[in-house]
Scaffold this active site. Sequence first.
Site, short mmCIF file in Angstrom:
data_model
loop_
_atom_site.label_atom_id
_atom_site.label_comp_id
_atom_site.label_asym_id
_atom_site.label_seq_id
_atom_site.Cartn_x
_atom_site.Cartn_y
_atom_site.Cartn_z
N LYS A 83 1.02 -1.31 -0.09
CA LYS A 83 0.04 0.01 -0.06
C LYS A 83 0.80 1.37 0.18
O LYS A 83 1.74 1.35 0.99
CB LYS A 83 -1.00 -0.02 1.06
C1 E4P Z 1 -8.30 1.38 4.20
O1 E4P Z 1 -7.49 0.98 3.22
C2 E4P Z 1 -8.12 2.50 4.74
O2 E4P Z 1 -6.87 2.88 5.23
C3 E4P Z 1 -9.19 2.82 5.78
O3 E4P Z 1 -10.41 2.47 4.91
C4 E4P Z 1 -9.51 4.40 6.18
O4 E4P Z 1 -10.67 4.30 6.95
P1 E4P Z 1 -10.84 5.38 7.96
O5 E4P Z 1 -11.28 6.75 7.25
O6 E4P Z 1 -12.38 5.16 8.71
O7 E4P Z 1 -9.55 5.67 8.81
#
Ligand code: E4P
Length: 217
Positions: A83
């Site tokens: 990522k």
């Molecule tokens: C996933 O890849 C993201 O990091 C996550 O969905 C972020 O979610 P949040 O905005 O609730 O922290």
Amino acid sequence: MQLFLDSTDVAQIRDLAATGLVDGVTTNPSLIAKSGRNMLEVIAEICEAVEGPVSAEVAATESQQMLAEGRKLAGVAPNVVVKVPLTREGLVATRQFTAEGIQTNVTLCFSASQALLAAKVGATYISPFIGRLDDHGADGMDLIHEIRAIYDNYGFDTEILAASIRSPTHVRDAAMAGADCATIPPEVFLSLFKHPLTEKGLDQFLKDWAKTGQSIL
Ligand code: E4P
């Protein structure tokens, strides 16, 4: 639509994976911090718990460092997806990961033009953050529609991974907008099973069944 869990809680991931409904897992540095555990160990355990893609995020901000971190993360298990943040450096790194055959999830996407760039460097997944856009006064789901249209216009095969999901309604709307995947916090995932009319209906059926005195087995 593929359903991913957005979590670093290995016990909960194993529990939900047993339903056969979990297609993958995403993590981020905040979730790793919340787990209080060593990142490489947590990622290895999650990769054993699910067969599908497991996103593990780099912490570097400069492309060469991202590449070093990403290669190490990719070595943890074959189902690791690296990522990478949607920055200029992140997209330079993504292009190289793609050339090396390392799968990528480009994260922190808040505009369709950012998503276009991610597709052009061959990202495996693009993660538009729906909930955070909603929090910011925009309609996060509009972004999913826009990216779907652009990717379909040009035949990009980058998968749209709806992220920052806050409710079952977000999951439904992302599916209707044509997102390929959604990454869902465990509490929202559990609520997908539920509807008050299902519970009410089942309660009545069980009461009526008991009155028959019958047994199927
Ligand atoms: C996933 O890849 C993201 O990091 C996550 O969905 C972020 O979610 P949040 O905005 O609730 O922290």
